[in-house]
Write a protein that holds these residues in place. Structure first.
Motif, PDB file in Angstrom:
ATOM      1  N   SER A 207      26.676 128.707  -3.052  1.00 61.66           N
ATOM      2  CA  SER A 207      27.571 128.929  -3.974  1.00 61.66           C
ATOM      3  C   SER A 207      28.170 129.635  -4.140  1.00 61.66           C
ATOM      4  O   SER A 207      29.279 129.746  -4.716  1.00 61.66           O
TER       5      SER A 207
ATOM      6  N   ASN B  44      26.120 122.105 -12.533  1.00 59.98           N
ATOM      7  CA  ASN B  44      27.308 121.890 -11.433  1.00 59.98           C
ATOM      8  C   ASN B  44      28.277 121.240 -11.750  1.00 59.98           C
ATOM      9  O   ASN B  44      29.494 121.550 -10.748  1.00 59.98           O
TER      10      ASN B  44
ATOM     11  N   CYS C 117      32.150 123.429 -10.540  1.00 61.00           N
ATOM     12  CA  CYS C 117      33.046 122.581  -9.634  1.00 61.00           C
ATOM     13  C   CYS C 117      34.452 122.749 -11.118  1.00 61.00           C
ATOM     14  O   CYS C 117      35.760 123.109 -10.209  1.00 61.00           O
TER      15      CYS C 117
ATOM     16  N   THR D  80      37.907 125.432  -3.041  1.00 63.61           N
ATOM     17  CA  THR D  80      37.632 124.238  -4.122  1.00 63.61           C
ATOM     18  C   THR D  80      37.318 123.170  -4.781  1.00 63.61           C
ATOM     19  O   THR D  80      35.941 122.997  -4.913  1.00 63.61           O
TER      20      THR D  80
ATOM     21  N   THR E 126      33.874 123.084  -2.909  1.00 60.81           N
ATOM     22  CA  THR E 126      32.594 123.138  -4.207  1.00 60.81           C
ATOM     23  C   THR E 126      32.806 121.694  -4.504  1.00 60.81           C
ATOM     24  O   THR E 126      30.624 121.398  -4.390  1.00 60.81           O
ATOM     25  N   MET E 127      33.121 121.200  -5.019  1.00 59.65           N
ATOM     26  CA  MET E 127      33.006 120.112  -5.578  1.00 59.65           C
ATOM     27  C   MET E 127      32.276 119.061  -4.524  1.00 59.65           C
ATOM     28  O   MET E 127      31.748 118.222  -4.390  1.00 59.65           O
TER      29      MET E 127
ATOM     30  N   THR F 102      28.591 120.048  -4.206  1.00 64.41           N
ATOM     31  CA  THR F 102      28.263 119.582  -5.442  1.00 64.41           C
ATOM     32  C   THR F 102      27.778 118.451  -5.759  1.00 64.41           C
ATOM     33  O   THR F 102      26.742 117.749  -6.256  1.00 64.41           O
TER      34      THR F 102
ATOM     35  N   SER G 283      39.864 118.490  -6.749  1.00 60.01           N
ATOM     36  CA  SER G 283      38.339 118.195  -6.952  1.00 60.01           C
ATOM     37  C   SER G 283      38.260 116.716  -6.857  1.00 60.01           C
ATOM     38  O   SER G 283      36.735 116.696  -6.455  1.00 60.01           O
TER      39      SER G 283
ATOM     40  N   GLY H 105      35.164 115.290  -4.064  1.00 55.54           N
ATOM     41  CA  GLY H 105      33.659 114.742  -4.724  1.00 55.54           C
ATOM     42  C   GLY H 105      33.899 112.955  -4.221  1.00 55.54           C
ATOM     43  O   GLY H 105      32.811 112.926  -3.406  1.00 55.54           O
TER      44      GLY H 105
END
Length: 578
Positions: A278, A350, A354, A389, A392-393, A396, A466, A470
């Motif tokens: 990350s 975290n 995000c 992006t 990343t979510m 995480t 995001s 997720g």
């Protein structure tokens, strides 16, 4: 043991007081638009003068304040984390050397003193990576040191190239160099040096390998010292990067680094390596926004990222300690019931990573993505940013599910408790900064606020991406890997993505089989072959054979004399006949 703990506490207090001093100075400098340039002449001999230069402006003071704050918290954290270490004072000295090297790099307007800080960071990071002294640490340290040596060599080439200007104070020549097309070479070499230190493609493999270092070192190195040195150097040289043709390639490589690290983190099961990847992804984000000509935004994200990334590593260190030095996230689960404060810190850091609204990461990431949307770039770069992006979510939420929400997968009984107050107090400082630093930095750095007007869907694009990332992370982490093992079904693709596009193999086996094998053959063929045959050994063999032949003649052998006489007579008659 008591002496070691006192050393940690004293160092922590010293660094925190220095950080407060830097903060007060920075407020004064930024309010009065002040820049101080100090030059200390160390020695003067005839026309030669060796000078030490120091540049103090709001940027260097603010960055120093963050470095000193994080290093003080990390040293206080080490008081408990490294309490069983016999040579704790040696560890503290190495950490302080790393901080000193970074500060030397931050305040230097001179390329020579930048090299001292740059090389100091590389050397001290090698000593810290091999701190545990096993084969894995030695290999990781060698990979780290050799990758960083490429950047050192490029900085040395910049020093020799700047002899054309008559001084190594690059800060005076930036505007001139940006318009001097014959000196675009300096900008290209600076970019490549920064790529090695900040682990951009193709130099990315050393950053996850450097996780062999102790966790407090990872918290310091991956947030504010070693890996951010390249980003900071390019922020200082930003005027030089405007007219460089290599900049488009740099934007592509940094975007691919961001994308590659995000995908690899979703395939990784080592807790520290997920956080390291990350870091690599966020470094790619900073480098790509720098290549688009927005150094203030890159600096803003650099500072906010330092806070929550240091906190993330410190939470990982607590979890690894409590799990009896286990780093595999598949063997964890349900930690929120046993480590409530650590789980709180980890979840907030975290979510800040995000870019969840109103945490530290939101203010910088949202602004960066909106500026990318407004810029005149192609769709490829636009999608690269937004997919990264979302990734990343993705990793995480996957990490949170594996650690906090899913059922307990411990292989035996562990003593899980959240009562190490030294670690908790040090984490609380960074928890506070992870929540508020984005807000106060956005008011401090940008005196005139950015007002970006877009349509509602474009404005909400960050939230959409995001949420999708997720959801994917949630579904994948809940997938029963025993009934449907996604890795075995796509084994070759998973190997390619998990191993960072085979970059570690290329960095190690590639060097081994290409460079070392080639040099071995060159040694065998040229040094020990042709050059020996035509120089030392060749002369020796020729003279030896002549000596043997002459000694054989000198034995007064009648047959040889008769034979040679006949031969000479035949040659003589042949010449007469001609």
């Amino acid at each position: 043991m008591l002496k070691n703990k006192l050393i940690c506490f004293n160092m922590c207090m010293y660094l925190i007081s220095l950080s407060i001093v830097m903060f007060i100075m920075m407020i004064y400098f930024i309010s009065s638009s002040l820049v101080v340039f100090l030059e200390w002449e160390i020695i003067s001999l005839n026309s030669l003068s060796i000078k030490m230069s120091i540049l103090l402006d709001w940027m260097s003071l603010l960055f120093m304040m963050f470095v000193l704050l994080i290093s003080s918290v990390v040293i206080y954290y080490s008081k408990s984390y490294m309490s069983s270490e016999m040579n704790l004072s040696r560890f503290i000295i190495l950490v302080m050397l790393s901080v000193f090297s970074m500060i030397l790099l931050i305040i230097s307007p001179n390329i020579i003193s930048i090299l001292l800080g740059w090389d100091g960071l590389g050397l001290v990071s090698y000593c810290l990576v091999i701190y545990y002294q096993n084969f894995k640490s030695y290999n990781a340290g060698m990979l780290t040191a050799l990758s960083n040596r490429i950047g050192d060599v490029l900085i040395l080439m910049v020093i020799s190239w700047m002899l054309n200007y008559g001084s190594w104070n690059y800060i005076f020549y930036l505007e001139f160099m940006s318009n001097d097309y014959s000196m675009m070479m300096i900008g290209t070499m600076i970019i490549m040096a920064a790529m090695t230190k900040s682990a951009q493609i193709p130099f990315s493999s050393w950053l996850p390998a450097a996780m062999a270092a102790p966790t407090p070192v990872s918290a310091l190195v991956h947030s504010s010292t070693l890996v951010t040195a390249g980003v900071y150097l390019l922020i200082r040289f930003n005027l030089l990067l405007e007219n460089i043709y290599f900049l488009k390639m740099f934007l592509l490589l940094s975007g691919l680094t961001m994308f590659m690290a995000g995908i690899s983190a979703n395939y990784e099961f080592d807790l520290k390596k997920i956080i390291a990847l990350s870091t690599l992804s966020q470094l790619g984000l900073m480098m790509s926004i720098l290549s688009m000509g927005m150094p203030d935004l890159a600096f803003f994200h650099l500072l906010t990222h330092a806070m929550f990334k240091a906190l993330l590593f410190m939470c990982a260190g607590v979890i690894i300690h409590m799990m009896n030095d286990t780093q595999d996230i598949r063997l964890m689960g349900g930690l929120s019931n046993y480590l409530p404060f650590t789980s709180l810190c980890m979840n907030i850091s975290n979510l800040a990573l995000c870019g969840i609204p109103f945490l530290a990461g939101f203010y910088s990431k949202d602004l960066i993505l909106e500026m990318v949307t407004m810029s005149s770039l192609n769709m490829y770069i636009y999608f690269l940013y937004y997919i990264s992006t979302g990734l990343t979510m993705y990793y995480t939420i996957r990490l949170i599910m594996y650690l906090m929400v899913n059922k307990n997968n411990l292989i035996s009984v562990f003593n899980l408790y959240d009562e190490d107050y030294i670690m908790l107090k040090s984490m609380f400082v960074l928890l506070f900064m992870s929540v508020v630093s984005g807000s106060f930095l956005s008011w401090m750095i940008f005196l005139n606020p950015y007002m970006i007007y877009m349509s509602f869907n474009m404005k909400m694009m960050v939230i959409y991406v995001s949420l999708m990332g997720g959801m994917l992370g949630y579904f994948v982490s809940n997938m029963n890997i025993y009934s449907f093992n996604k890795f075995l079904h796509t084994y070759k693709l998973s190997s390619f993505l998990c191993l960072m596009w085979f970059m570690p193999n290329l960095s190690t086996y590639g060097v081994n089989y290409i460079v070392l094998y080639m040099s071995q053959n060159l040694l065998k063929i040229i040094d020990m072959g042709w050059s020996e045959m035509y120089s030392g050994q060749g002369m020796y063999n020729i003279l030896k054979n002549y000596s043997i032949f002459h000694s054989f003649y000198q034995n007064n052998n009648f047959k040889i004399y008769l034979f040679s006489f006949v031969i000479w007579m035949m040659i003589f008659l042949f010449i007469l006949m001609i």
